[in-house]
Design a protein around this motif. Structure first.
Motif, mmCIF file in Angstrom:
data_model
loop_
_atom_site.group_PDB
_atom_site.id
_atom_site.type_symbol
_atom_site.label_atom_id
_atom_site.label_comp_id
_atom_site.label_asym_id
_atom_site.label_seq_id
_atom_site.Cartn_x
_atom_site.Cartn_y
_atom_site.Cartn_z
ATOM 1 N N ILE A 198 -4.843 10.712 2.418
ATOM 2 C CA ILE A 198 -3.916 9.729 2.973
ATOM 3 C C ILE A 198 -4.127 8.383 2.287
ATOM 4 O O ILE A 198 -5.221 8.095 1.784
ATOM 5 C CB ILE A 198 -4.130 9.603 4.502
ATOM 6 N N THR A 199 -3.084 7.553 2.234
ATOM 7 C CA THR A 199 -3.175 6.205 1.670
ATOM 8 C C THR A 199 -2.505 5.231 2.629
ATOM 9 O O THR A 199 -1.670 5.629 3.464
ATOM 10 C CB THR A 199 -2.489 6.113 0.294
ATOM 11 N N ASP A 208 -0.132 3.366 2.050
ATOM 12 C CA ASP A 208 1.314 3.408 1.837
ATOM 13 C C ASP A 208 2.005 4.491 2.656
ATOM 14 O O ASP A 208 3.245 4.550 2.699
ATOM 15 C CB ASP A 208 1.613 3.637 0.350
ATOM 16 N N ASP A 209 1.215 5.374 3.281
ATOM 17 C CA ASP A 209 1.798 6.461 4.069
ATOM 18 C C ASP A 209 2.153 6.046 5.491
ATOM 19 O O ASP A 209 2.612 6.878 6.279
ATOM 20 C CB ASP A 209 0.822 7.644 4.139
ATOM 21 N N ALA A 262 5.675 6.838 6.674
ATOM 22 C CA ALA A 262 5.913 8.285 6.723
ATOM 23 C C ALA A 262 5.178 8.922 7.902
ATOM 24 O O ALA A 262 5.681 9.880 8.505
ATOM 25 C CB ALA A 262 5.476 8.945 5.415
ATOM 26 N N ILE A 263 4.006 8.387 8.252
ATOM 27 C CA ILE A 263 3.268 8.895 9.404
ATOM 28 C C ILE A 263 4.052 8.600 10.692
ATOM 29 O O ILE A 263 4.177 9.453 11.579
ATOM 30 C CB ILE A 263 1.862 8.275 9.466
ATOM 31 N N VAL A 305 -4.404 5.348 8.584
ATOM 32 C CA VAL A 305 -4.094 5.389 7.148
ATOM 33 C C VAL A 305 -5.156 4.697 6.291
ATOM 34 O O VAL A 305 -5.062 4.734 5.064
ATOM 35 C CB VAL A 305 -2.711 4.774 6.865
ATOM 36 N N VAL A 361 -2.951 14.469 4.070
ATOM 37 C CA VAL A 361 -1.584 14.729 4.502
ATOM 38 C C VAL A 361 -1.045 15.904 3.701
ATOM 39 O O VAL A 361 -1.480 16.159 2.568
ATOM 40 C CB VAL A 361 -0.675 13.498 4.315
ATOM 41 N N VAL A 368 2.514 17.319 2.218
ATOM 42 C CA VAL A 368 3.859 16.859 1.886
ATOM 43 C C VAL A 368 4.707 18.069 1.498
ATOM 44 O O VAL A 368 4.322 18.857 0.624
ATOM 45 C CB VAL A 368 3.831 15.837 0.732
ATOM 46 N N ILE A 422 6.085 13.871 4.818
ATOM 47 C CA ILE A 422 4.774 14.269 5.322
ATOM 48 C C ILE A 422 5.008 15.117 6.559
ATOM 49 O O ILE A 422 5.676 14.685 7.505
ATOM 50 C CB ILE A 422 3.906 13.042 5.650
ATOM 51 N N VAL A 482 -0.972 16.193 9.108
ATOM 52 C CA VAL A 482 -2.098 15.339 8.774
ATOM 53 C C VAL A 482 -3.337 15.919 9.441
ATOM 54 O O VAL A 482 -3.287 16.426 10.564
ATOM 55 C CB VAL A 482 -1.863 13.873 9.221
#
Length: 912
Positions: free
Chosen positions: A23-24, A26-27, A30-31, A63, A74, A76, A81, A84
């Motif tokens: 995970i980053t 930036d997710d 999307a989470i 995240v 995560v 994808v 996504i 997780v």
């Protein structure tokens, strides 16, 4: 904090692909979006509360992870996504971590939870964690099943309305079996979707009927494909007499695979269009990718990444295509204008254009085909995938492979050992250079293939785990070492020539294949010689051969060929009916041989009859052969030098070719009769301790001791006084050995002096040795005498780590008298390895000597095999000499070479 690259493309249980990655930050969006798609039940089961939205504070923590004490992955699928999973260490110094994961409702039941657990456990082990704990509501049966089915030893406790789970995360035999079982089912399912499509889209078929796209379209149309054929064309209304569409989705019919035959720069657009239509797989005939240079390799990686992102598998690029002769499918998505007759032989060809010639030869030989795949550049789908599919395919009984490289050698060996027990596998494998400790070999095409190279197809330059490591010594040499050498890290090329592992020679590699259930052949002709025999005749019950012929000269040739290839000519044979015998006499001789209890297989040689024999009597001779060969339970091979052999009977141009094919099959049948063996429980094995020694660059005696292998200690001395002092501490009598590489066992050169009973003897021996070999010597306690043996390991391009065994001495090394098995060794493997070298009778008690403890040798071989299988950083190992006695053994010298880091394919969690 950025962590290690733990991203992986994975196969799910429905045969589609997805990407798993850490995970980053930036997710975050999307989470939140994924969370919004959860049902109320999914939220409650995961968070034990309705949890309608993720608070900003929780989202930030979700995240932001350190990839060590806290990790999260995560999954994808497409551009979303969909799952997780995470673990969190329970305290600064804890070895336990809490694990949890959640999968979006629409993607539950696809095996995502199992994949997440595998990757989380692997990451946690890297971080020094040993156990996972989890809390699951009792009504969450699906999540409880993910944990219980993983193969770990799980402890359960019910308290406060929650099921508390805890389990060690070290791989176990059961967890590996579960993982491999899931790997098998997902890979087999993904290939089944390719080979039995409901519809095929063709990109690149011109309206003029020219080009490879149009050719494949015609083969699909004319071959009777039972599904929809959808030409995709930017402007034409019809292509090849079929309605064309601007996109695959516009056809309004289910399309499962896309055949792509467009210029390489147009391939991305075709992939995107296929993805929009829900295609499951791509068959990319287009060239101009990895075989064309670095830019093409980058384009190939992007092609694969795009396909995986859309859940698609890739055959090719630069391939010939795929085929399935099943009446329910009748798929010819290849460049071959004609397929062989339908049959029960599966065929994989790594080469692209060369596959056309292979299919033509199969057709000429009337070798019935079930399915065919040409992998080309093998960006994704490989021979291992096809093995997984053919294992359970009811329409395939025999498997033929043409391989140019081994991308995942350990997996290949593992699969063939299992599949070869039920379906014979015949492989034409490109010859490989002898393996080194670190660098894998480029594999040229076989001699009979090189004259017909496939345009644009090149072999992979190295295996995935190859790469030379720096040539350095791991730490300063300690004063006291096992066998007096520290663990050396680096490529074998940096070692003295006499210390480099030689590895299996050509004959030994062929034997390695045989011990893994693979019939290895040397030429295309032999590939079909053996394939036809397996497809049309039963397996032999033994090695006894009955020879029936009408020519005394040919009888002698057949008998000589049988003996040269290890077959036994049965008593009373050859049977020569003579050149004047008619078809009835020939038939009687065949019938007698067919029921002879001392015959396991028949070799039939028919020479031209005497001048004046009526031509149609050839048919009578063929009928006589057919009545025996097609009705009996003994395999029959034939050489007809006049007339035509009957259909269904394997016939060969020469006696030697017939016998050679039979010998290959006899050896395979011998392997089938041997028990498969088991991986023994070995006392005193501590993988964690061994890993710590490797991490610290410690001495090899500590590494070996972690696997229960004790080496007789030796101490380094640099002067006569030091040698005497060491001898007194060790206790007389002692041995002195030159410390230089390759000399420690060379008694013949004077580099070893034995039975030195006092200080004066040590001083004299030291003075003589120092003058010849240098001042550094090893002082070692004497052990009881025994038969000198050598145990070694190397990395083989086709099998990964292999274990070699032979008897010691210059003569046996000169003759290459070494036997090999792929690691890890079963109990059966180990004992067979002890008995296989030509000098092995010395271990059984030769000319009145006492037999040695072969069980102790087999145990040592299993421990060595387990060590190199568990630790990829161990690139080669050599124990020389090992003195085997009537009771037990002694290891007198050990040398280990390691790499700073190494990852073998087929280890760790599942990934493509």
């Amino acid at each position: 904090m950025s962590g290690p690259d733990r991203s992986a493309d994975v196969l799910l249980s429905d045969g589609t692909t997805a990407q798993l990655r850490p995970i980053t930050p930036d997710d975050a969006d999307a989470i939140v979006a994924m969370h919004s798609r959860f049902s109320e039940r999914t939220r409650y089961l995961r968070y034990f509360s309705p949890y309608p939205r993720i608070p900003e504070r929780d989202l930030h923590r979700f995240v932001h992870v350190d990839h060590h004490d806290r990790e999260a992955f995560v999954v994808v699928s497409g551009d979303r996504i969909v799952a997780v999973g995470r673990y969190e260490r329970l305290g600064p110094a804890a070895v336990d971590a809490e694990v949890a994961f959640v999968v979006e409702d629409a993607h539950q039941g696809r095996g995502i939870g199992s994949v997440l657990l595998e990757h989380l456990a692997a990451a946690a082990r890297e971080a020094g964690l040993r156990r996972f704990v989890a809390e699951v509501l009792p009504v969450n049966a699906a999540m409880l099943r993910v944990f219980s089915d993983a193969g770990y030893q799980i402890q359960r406790e019910y308290a406060d309305g929650v099921v508390h789970l805890n389990f060690p995360i070290a791989p176990t035999e059961q967890s590996l079996e579960v993982q491999w079982g899931r790997e098998h089912s997902t890979e087999a399912r993904s290939i089944a979707r390719l080979l039995a499509p409901r519809g095929v889209a063709v990109y690149g078929a011109s309206a003029t009927g020219q080009g490879i796209g149009a050719a494949v379209l015609g083969h699909l149309r004319d071959g009777g494909f039972t599904g929809a054929v959808v030409p995709v064309h930017p402007s034409a209304a019809t292509v090849g007499g079929l309605p064309a569409h601007r996109s695959a989705a516009a056809a309004g019919r289910p399309v499962d695979i896309a055949v792509v035959a467009v210029p390489p720069d147009v391939v991305p657009a075709a992939v995107a269009d296929a993805a929009a239509a829900g295609v499951h797989g791509l068959v990319v005939l287009s060239a101009g990718f990895a075989e064309a240079g670095p830019a093409g390799a980058a384009a190939q990686r992007e092609l694969t990444r795009s396909a995986y992102g859309a859940g698609m598998r890739v055959v090719g690029p630069n391939c010939l295509g795929i085929a399935n002769t099943d009446e329910r499918t009748r798929l010819n998505a290849t460049l071959a204008p004609r397929l062989p007759v339908a049959g029960r032989t599966g065929f994989f060809s790594q080469s692209g254009a060369f596959g056309v010639a292979l299919l033509a030869e199969a057709d000429r030989r009337a070798l019935g085909l079930s399915t065919f795949v040409s992998a080309g550049n093998r960006a994704d789908v490989s021979g291992n995938d096809l093995l997984q599919y053919w294992q359970d395919d009811p329409g395939t009984d025999v498997i033929l492979l043409y391989l140019e490289t081994f991308g995942n050698p350990r997996k290949f060996a593992r699969l063939t050992r299992r599949i070869g027990r039920t379906k014979p596998i015949v492989a034409l494998a490109a010859p490989v250079r002898g393996p080194t400790a670190d660098v894998a070999a480029t594999e040229p095409a076989p001699a009979d293939v090189a004259a017909h190279p496939a345009p644009g197809v090149t072999a992979d330059p190295t295996l995935p785990d190859a790469g030379a490591a720096p040539s350095v010594v791991a730490g300063a040499a300690p004063s006291v070492v096992a066998g007096a050498a520290s663990v050396v890290a680096g490529a074998a090329a940096s070692a003295p020539a006499e210390l480099r592992p030689a590895g299996p020679d050509g004959a030994a590699v062929t034997e390695l294949f045989a011990r893994s259930g693979v019939i290895r052949v040397d030429t295309v002709a032999e590939l079909f010689d053996v394939g036809v025999l397996l497809a049309k005749q039963p397996l032999p019950a033994g090695r006894r051969v009955g020879i029936v012929t009408n020519s005394s000269a040919l009888a002698g040739l057949a008998a000589t060929a049988c003996r040269a290839l290890g077959l036994t000519v049965a008593d009373g044979y050859p049977t020569d009916v003579g050149p004047r015998a008619d078809a009835h006499g020939f038939a009687d001789a065949l019938a007698d041989a067919a029921v002879d209890v001392d015959v396991d297989a028949l070799v039939v040689v028919f020479a031209p009859p005497l001048p004046g024999q009526l031509p149609d009597e050839d048919t009578d001779f063929a009928s006589a052969l057919a009545s025996v060969a097609l009705a009996g339970d003994r395999p029959t091979v034939a050489t007809f030098l006049a007339g035509r052999p009957p259909p269904g009977v394997p016939a060969y141009p020469s006696v030697e070719e017939a016998v050679r094919a039979l010998a290959r099959v006899v050896s395979y049948a011998d392997w089938l009769r041997q028990p498969p063996g088991v991986l023994s429980e070995l006392d005193g094995v501590d993988r964690r301790r061994a890993a710590a020694v490797l991490d610290a660059g410690g001495p090899e005696h500590e590494l070996l001791a972690a696997y229960g292998i004790e080496v007789v200690r030796a101490e380094l001395a640099g002067s006569a006084d030091e040698a005497v002092d060491t001898a007194r501490r060790t206790g007389f009598p002692v041995a002195l050995k030159a410390a230089g590489g390759g000399l420690r066992h060379r008694l013949d050169l004077g580099a070893v002096r034995l039975d030195l009973a006092d200080a004066d003897g040590v001083r004299r021996a030291y003075a003589e040795m120092a003058g010849r070999f240098g001042p550094q010597v090893l002082v070692q306690a004497m052990v009881p005498p025994g038969v000198a043996c050598v145990v070694e390991t190397v990395e083989d391009p086709a099998f990964g780590p292999v274990v070699g065994f032979g008897l010691g001495g210059v003569a046996t090394e000169l003759l290459g008298d070494r036997a090999w098995r792929a690691a890890p060794l079963t109990d059966t493997d180990a004992l067979a390895l002890v008995d296989e070298p030509r000098a092995a009778p010395l271990l059984h008690g030769y000319r009145g000597t006492e037999p040695v403890d072969r069980g102790a040798l087999a145990d040592l071989l299993q421990r060595v095999g387990r060590l190199v299988d568990d630790h990829p950083r161990v690139r080669s190992l050599r124990l020389n000499p090992v003195l085997a006695r009537t009771s037990g053994l002694s290891v007198l010298d050990a040398q280990v070479r390691t790499a700073p880091s190494a990852v073998r394919p087929d280890t760790g969690p599942r990934r493509l």
